[in-house]
Scaffold this active site. Structure first.
Site, PDB file in Angstrom:
ATOM      1  N   GLY A  61      40.061  14.688  53.825  1.00  0.00           N
ATOM      2  CA  GLY A  61      40.524  15.032  52.475  1.00  0.00           C
ATOM      3  C   GLY A  61      41.336  13.883  51.898  1.00  0.00           C
ATOM      4  O   GLY A  61      42.262  13.386  52.552  1.00  0.00           O
ATOM      5  N   ALA A  62      40.993  13.483  50.683  1.00  0.00           N
ATOM      6  CA  ALA A  62      41.600  12.273  50.126  1.00  0.00           C
ATOM      7  C   ALA A  62      43.124  12.247  50.188  1.00  0.00           C
ATOM      8  O   ALA A  62      43.707  11.329  50.770  1.00  0.00           O
ATOM      9  CB  ALA A  62      41.090  12.087  48.694  1.00  0.00           C
TER      10      ALA A  62
ATOM     11  N   ARG B 183      37.653   4.860  56.582  1.00  0.00           N
ATOM     12  CA  ARG B 183      36.626   5.513  55.757  1.00  0.00           C
ATOM     13  C   ARG B 183      36.698   4.866  54.375  1.00  0.00           C
ATOM     14  O   ARG B 183      37.795   4.603  53.868  1.00  0.00           O
ATOM     15  CB  ARG B 183      36.847   7.029  55.653  1.00  0.00           C
TER      16      ARG B 183
ATOM     17  N   ASP C   1      37.376  12.277  45.690  1.00  0.00           N
ATOM     18  CA  ASP C   1      37.783  11.267  46.670  1.00  0.00           C
ATOM     19  C   ASP C   1      38.092   9.931  46.019  1.00  0.00           C
ATOM     20  O   ASP C   1      38.887   9.153  46.545  1.00  0.00           O
ATOM     21  CB  ASP C   1      36.687  11.106  47.729  1.00  0.00           C
TER      22      ASP C   1
ATOM     23  N   ASN D 256      32.783  12.686  44.993  1.00  0.00           N
ATOM     24  CA  ASN D 256      33.238  13.840  45.757  1.00  0.00           C
ATOM     25  C   ASN D 256      32.166  14.193  46.776  1.00  0.00           C
ATOM     26  O   ASN D 256      31.086  13.585  46.805  1.00  0.00           O
ATOM     27  CB  ASN D 256      33.538  15.032  44.832  1.00  0.00           C
TER      28      ASN D 256
HETATM   29  C1  LIG Z   1      41.451  17.240  48.029  1.00  0.00           C
HETATM   30  S1  LIG Z   1      40.316  15.991  48.179  1.00  0.00           S
HETATM   31  C2  LIG Z   1      39.207  16.691  49.314  1.00  0.00           C
HETATM   32  C3  LIG Z   1      37.886  16.009  49.243  1.00  0.00           C
HETATM   33  O1  LIG Z   1      37.669  15.287  50.459  1.00  0.00           O
HETATM   34  C4  LIG Z   1      36.546  15.829  51.079  1.00  0.00           C
HETATM   35  O2  LIG Z   1      35.819  14.883  51.803  1.00  0.00           O
HETATM   36  P1  LIG Z   1      35.954  14.868  53.425  1.00  0.00           P
HETATM   37  O3  LIG Z   1      35.979  16.283  53.888  1.00  0.00           O
HETATM   38  O4  LIG Z   1      34.730  14.083  53.850  1.00  0.00           O
HETATM   39  O5  LIG Z   1      37.248  14.126  53.684  1.00  0.00           O
HETATM   40  C5  LIG Z   1      35.727  16.371  49.929  1.00  0.00           C
HETATM   41  O6  LIG Z   1      35.104  15.339  49.214  1.00  0.00           O
HETATM   42  C6  LIG Z   1      36.802  17.029  49.122  1.00  0.00           C
HETATM   43  O7  LIG Z   1      36.486  17.332  47.821  1.00  0.00           O
END
Ligand SMILES: CSC[C@H]1O[C@H](OP(=O)(O)O)[C@H](O)[C@@H]1O
Length: 347
Positions: free
Chosen positions: A54-55, A94, A239, A249
């Site tokens: 999560g960003a 990442r 993201d 995203n």
């Molecule tokens: C609140 S931003 C969360 C955002 O990050 C996620 O990606 P990942 O699970 O690969 O880190 C996803 O894009 C979410 O929307």
């Protein structure tokens, strides 16, 4: 899982004084376990395996990751060059979420001032994110309540944008929590979000703990659910947001946006300013993480595709600004589809 956690207040990332304590999101919802990280290689691996994800959560992780590297450098006698190289590995673990690099860059200039200065600044990154999420929740709920007349509301969301993806409360899930708190929410449709199932494993877990009514749906069901009129608004996270409002995203987001446009319902992105990258002109300039194709071909070690099949696994897609009805930030709401973008005059 013994005690019932207060999930809305859950902290995916905390600093123990000499280690990063991460909720291991790869074993949720079956088990609530933590990983204590004191080693840069372990931290980079945890970021890449989405132990922490999560960003905004990655932003906090990047900031405290500098402290992890400093303590390891002291233990192992690294020179400054080795320390900086280790910090670079955290920063690039990442590529898509701009917050990871942003968190590192926020504290890196303080390395020379010592560990206390670094961890103090990292703590500010964490607290600022929680405050931003609370503010975003209010701004987003206000905007949706003004723009969508149906009561109560049926909201679709994608991936996980809650406490697990941030320093607490959440971005898109923070807006959903605020709508629920105001008594405006009928149902949340949560995309399962293949291949790593952040929706069915993590968002559903957060919603269940909050007592928020929800249904988990296959990603492939999102478009028809929207087109059948079962959804009043979609709210997702981000993201990286380019200067012109194009938004990266989780993979599958642009399909939701296209369905919303066709159905004539708002498509809302909720993200703090730390996810907006003025240095990235448009969505074409956003690096999209290409993950191991095997994530698509199996689940928990059980192969689902034939042995000879290859996987194609981009982790994100880009929604053009023209499809984004509202960009909800901690300072208010922009409307990219109406030309109100983060950097006016940006590309
Ligand atoms: C609140 S931003 C969360 C955002 O990050 C996620 O990606 P990942 O699970 O690969 O880190 C996803 O894009 C979410 O929307």
């Amino acid at each position: 899982m013994d005690e019932e956690p207060n999930v809305a207040e859950l902290q995916a990332v905390t600093w123990t004084g000499d280690a990063l304590r991460l909720i291991d999101q790869t074993v949720l919802p079956a088990r609530l376990e933590h990983l204590e990280v004191r080693d840069v290689d372990v931290l980079v691996d945890a970021i890449r395996r989405l132990v922490v994800r999560g960003a905004p959560a990655l932003g906090v992780t990047g900031a405290y990751g500098v402290a992890v590297a400093m303590l390891q450098a002291e233990r192992e006698g690294w020179d400054r060059a080795a320390l900086e190289a280790a910090v670079d590995r955290i920063r690039t673990a990442r590529p898509t979420a701009v917050n990871l690099a942003g968190g590192v860059d926020r504290v890196r200039p303080l390395i020379g001032d010592g560990l206390a200065a670094v961890t103090a600044e990292a703590g500010r990154v964490l607290r600022e994110d929680v405050a931003a999420n609370r503010a975003m929740g209010a701004h987003g709920a206000d905007w949706i309540a003004r723009r969508v007349s149906r009561r109560p509301l049926r909201v679709l969301t994608h991936c996980n944008t809650g406490s697990l993806a941030t320093a607490g409360w959440g971005t898109a899930l923070g807006v959903i929590r605020e709508l629920h708190a105001r008594g405006l929410l009928e149902m949340v449709y949560a995309d399962e979000t293949r291949p790593l199932l952040q929706g069915s494993r993590l968002t559903a877990w957060e919603l269940a703990h909050d007592g928020i009514p929800h249904r988990v749906l296959a990603d492939g069901a999102a478009a028809s659910t929207i087109l059948r009129g079962l959804v009043d608004v979609a709210v997702i996270g981000a993201d990286r947001i380019a200067a012109n409002g194009d938004t990266a995203n989780k993979i599958g987001s642009v399909g939701v946006a296209l369905a919303c446009a066709d159905a004539g319902i708002p498509f809302v992105v909720a993200a703090p300013w730390s996810t907006i990258d003025p240095g990235t002109a448009t969505g074409e300039d956003i690096p999209i993480e290409l993950r191991d194709g095997r994530e698509v071909l199996a689940w928990e070690g059980a192969r689902t595709a034939p042995a000879g099949s290859e996987g194609f696994n981009p982790a994100f897609d880009v929604t053009p600004a023209r499809l984004i009805s509202a960009l909800v930030t901690e300072t208010g709401v922009l409307e990219p589809a109406r030309g109100r973008v983060p950097v006016p005059g940006g590309a």
